[in-house]
Write a protein that holds these residues in place. Structure first.
Motif, PDB file in Angstrom:
ATOM      1  N   SER B  15       0.999  -1.332   0.103  1.00 12.82           N
ATOM      2  CA  SER B  15      -0.165   0.120  -0.094  1.00 12.82           C
ATOM      3  C   SER B  15       0.818   1.178   0.013  1.00 12.82           C
ATOM      4  O   SER B  15       0.426   2.317  -0.325  1.00 12.82           O
ATOM      5  CB  SER B  15      -1.033   0.175   1.368  1.00 12.82           C
ATOM      6  OG  SER B  15      -0.944  -1.098   1.839  1.00 12.82           O
ATOM      7  N   ARG B  16       1.925   0.948   0.674  1.00 10.22           N
ATOM      8  CA  ARG B  16       2.936   2.488   0.296  1.00 10.22           C
ATOM      9  C   ARG B  16       3.578   2.479  -0.988  1.00 10.22           C
ATOM     10  O   ARG B  16       4.034   3.458  -1.242  1.00 10.22           O
ATOM     11  CB  ARG B  16       4.089   2.062   1.351  1.00 10.22           C
ATOM     12  CG  ARG B  16       3.594   2.196   2.865  1.00 10.22           C
ATOM     13  CD  ARG B  16       4.897   2.483   3.637  1.00 10.22           C
ATOM     14  NE  ARG B  16       5.807   1.468   3.693  1.00 10.22           N
ATOM     15  CZ  ARG B  16       5.611   0.276   4.475  1.00 10.22           C
ATOM     16  NH1 ARG B  16       4.866   0.290   5.292  1.00 10.22           N
ATOM     17  NH2 ARG B  16       6.530  -0.860   4.582  1.00 10.22           N
ATOM     18  N   CYS B  17       3.185   1.549  -1.849  1.00  9.80           N
ATOM     19  CA  CYS B  17       3.872   1.871  -3.330  1.00  9.80           C
ATOM     20  C   CYS B  17       2.953   2.719  -4.239  1.00  9.80           C
ATOM     21  O   CYS B  17       1.719   2.333  -4.216  1.00  9.80           O
ATOM     22  CB  CYS B  17       3.866   0.486  -3.960  1.00  9.80           C
ATOM     23  SG  CYS B  17       5.475  -0.592  -3.154  1.00  9.80           S
ATOM     24  N   LEU B  60      11.061  -2.368  -0.508  1.00  9.77           N
ATOM     25  CA  LEU B  60      10.352  -2.195   0.779  1.00  9.77           C
ATOM     26  C   LEU B  60      11.427  -1.391   1.638  1.00  9.77           C
ATOM     27  O   LEU B  60      10.959  -0.744   2.566  1.00  9.77           O
ATOM     28  CB  LEU B  60      10.209  -3.604   1.437  1.00  9.77           C
ATOM     29  CG  LEU B  60       9.397  -4.467   0.608  1.00  9.77           C
ATOM     30  CD1 LEU B  60       9.274  -5.834   1.524  1.00  9.77           C
ATOM     31  CD2 LEU B  60       7.796  -3.836   0.297  1.00  9.77           C
ATOM     32  N   LYS B  61      12.796  -1.378   1.461  1.00  4.71           N
ATOM     33  CA  LYS B  61      13.732  -0.782   2.165  1.00  4.71           C
ATOM     34  C   LYS B  61      14.955  -0.611   1.212  1.00  4.71           C
ATOM     35  O   LYS B  61      15.189  -1.511   0.503  1.00  4.71           O
ATOM     36  CB  LYS B  61      13.974  -1.822   3.589  1.00  4.71           C
ATOM     37  CG  LYS B  61      14.424  -0.971   4.885  1.00  4.71           C
ATOM     38  CD  LYS B  61      14.485  -2.117   5.954  1.00  4.71           C
ATOM     39  CE  LYS B  61      15.682  -2.753   5.665  1.00  4.71           C
ATOM     40  NZ  LYS B  61      15.933  -4.034   6.714  1.00  4.71           N
ATOM     41  N   GLN B  83      12.321   3.295  -1.019  1.00  2.60           N
ATOM     42  CA  GLN B  83      10.995   2.613  -0.649  1.00  2.60           C
ATOM     43  C   GLN B  83       9.685   3.307  -1.349  1.00  2.60           C
ATOM     44  O   GLN B  83       9.378   4.304  -1.602  1.00  2.60           O
ATOM     45  CB  GLN B  83      10.933   3.102   0.779  1.00  2.60           C
ATOM     46  CG  GLN B  83       9.812   2.151   1.453  1.00  2.60           C
ATOM     47  CD  GLN B  83       9.734   2.671   2.923  1.00  2.60           C
ATOM     48  OE1 GLN B  83      10.679   2.719   3.566  1.00  2.60           O
ATOM     49  NE2 GLN B  83       8.453   2.972   3.252  1.00  2.60           N
ATOM     50  N   GLY B  84       8.864   2.213  -1.983  1.00  2.00           N
ATOM     51  CA  GLY B  84       7.774   2.394  -2.513  1.00  2.00           C
ATOM     52  C   GLY B  84       7.919   2.462  -3.988  1.00  2.00           C
ATOM     53  O   GLY B  84       6.537   2.498  -4.709  1.00  2.00           O
ATOM     54  N   GLU B 109      15.606  -4.587   0.823  1.00  2.00           N
ATOM     55  CA  GLU B 109      14.598  -5.850   0.915  1.00  2.00           C
ATOM     56  C   GLU B 109      13.475  -5.237  -0.141  1.00  2.00           C
ATOM     57  O   GLU B 109      13.086  -4.286  -0.419  1.00  2.00           O
ATOM     58  CB  GLU B 109      13.779  -5.684   2.438  1.00  2.00           C
ATOM     59  CG  GLU B 109      12.998  -7.115   2.535  1.00  2.00           C
ATOM     60  CD  GLU B 109      12.303  -7.003   3.874  1.00  2.00           C
ATOM     61  OE1 GLU B 109      12.799  -6.138   4.746  1.00  2.00           O
ATOM     62  OE2 GLU B 109      11.608  -7.694   4.188  1.00  2.00           O
ATOM     63  N   LEU B 110      13.406  -6.252  -1.046  1.00  2.00           N
ATOM     64  CA  LEU B 110      12.192  -6.413  -2.174  1.00  2.00           C
ATOM     65  C   LEU B 110      10.836  -7.131  -1.868  1.00  2.00           C
ATOM     66  O   LEU B 110      11.231  -8.178  -1.398  1.00  2.00           O
ATOM     67  CB  LEU B 110      13.051  -6.510  -3.240  1.00  2.00           C
ATOM     68  CG  LEU B 110      14.396  -6.101  -3.742  1.00  2.00           C
ATOM     69  CD1 LEU B 110      14.675  -6.531  -4.983  1.00  2.00           C
ATOM     70  CD2 LEU B 110      14.190  -4.396  -3.961  1.00  2.00           C
TER      71      LEU B 110
END
Lengths: 234, 234
Positions: B15-17, B60-61, B83-84, B109-110
């Motif tokens: 949802s952050r993407c 993700l990170k 990120q995102g 991290e993906l």
């Protein structure tokens, strides 16, 4: 100038477009129901960078040049669209302004599709949306390739690549050899992001090596094989 | 290295993407059901240009650099993903090989999404496909902008634009001023398609004009306003 075309003519035109080839007959009929054709004379501006864009166009006849005039009043040619190509899809999908100018370089006839109609059809036919995703990916690859050319290749390689692209376009791919191009050196410079003087120097040196012939304003490609060598494509 | 994440963590990440923000909760849950997370150490190659590509990734990170090594062994940085952001979608959608290298520049991290899962979900949720069309259009606009920069702008303007882009990225936009960057001059040259020597000459002249400070390997941006002037953005 709006031009009259009956539905079956419009449908036939749409099926010749690479983007729409993969779509079902149903979907093409829906698209065509709301599409209209429009003609422009050679030299006409179809839209300008910054304009609001609610349509995409398929080329039925002629050639449309997509390009930009920069703040320093220099031109960059992004691409030439021929019969069966579509353009204007970027502004249609993201709702932003036109990212470049589109100008008729010959008399052209376009099939115009409106944003609301395209989106409505794609919402009912996801396969069409996936096909368009593919098309945009291909455009992105081309755009990245040209970026790399501009960043890394010298004028001579860029010019050879640009001429090969023209020779391989639908207008010339099956034409009689040698191909005679009526392109000015300024136009060529705009295609490769360089100055006319550099293009002139390069063409003169190729003329000495009998790769091209400059005669009566024509650029005649006499040695395509050497051109491919120069473009690092052999 | 595969890393464990529970479904609700994966869902929150998705949802952050930006791409997935506009999708319904249903659709995000379907996507996440088949997605898995994967970690890479700083410096790891995630994929190389020319590889077959059946996945797209959401960051993700950490930071992933998308770039290319050309035949002449020079690098070009296409973009940095934070990120995102998502990447790898071009090869996923058109089925072609990867068009560039992706390398972890920090530990990353993906979230990895497989082609077959993404296509299956999009076929059921056309709104998702339209959202992705928008994303690709935005990428095309960025790519065309960079092409124009390479074709028309001088080194100083391109370098100023590249630094502003970094300052405005999520990593630095809200960071304490002055921002200290640990970028080598070679890295900067790769971002703007130029040679290290040119970047060095430009930075030295900016240092004299107190726009940047070069100290202990850091590049400290002391005058962002002048940088914007140099980039022709004020």
């Amino acid at each position: 100038m709006a031009t009259a075309r009956n539905p079956s003519e419009k449908l036939a035109a749409l099926s010749r477009c690479m983007v729409f080839e993969a779509l079902s007959q149903d979907m093409r009929e829906e698209l065509v129901a709301h599409a209209y054709s429009k003609g422009y004379a050679a030299g006409d501006l179809i839209f300008a960078a910054g304009d609001g864009g609610q349509t995409m166009m398929a080329v039925l006849k002629g050639t449309v040049r997509i390009g930009l005039v920069t703040a320093t009043a220099r031109d960059l040619v992004l691409t030439d669209c021929h019969q069966g190509d579509v353009f204007g899809e970027v502004a249609l999908f993201d709702g932003g302004p036109r990212s470049a100018d589109a100008r008729a370089t010959t008399n052209v006839e376009l099939l115009v599709l409106e944003r609301r109609d395209v989106l409505a059809v794609l919402e009912r036919h996801p396969a069409g949306a996936l096909r368009l995703l593919e098309l945009l990916c291909a455009r992105l690859r081309r755009s990245d390739e040209r970026m790399i050319e501009l960043a890394f290749l010298d004028i001579s390689t860029r010019l050879a690549l640009a001429l090969l692209r023209i020779l391989e376009s639908p207008n010339h791919a099956f034409a009689k050899r040698p191909v005679r191009l009526s392109l000015s050196q300024t136009e060529l410079a705009n295609m490769i992001g360089s100055a006319r003087e550099n293009v002139n120097r390069c063409l003169k040196s190729w003329e000495k090596r009998e790769i091209v012939d400059l005669k009566d304003g024509w650029l005649i490609i006499t040695d395509e094989k050497s051109l491919r060598l120069l473009a690092d494509r052999e």
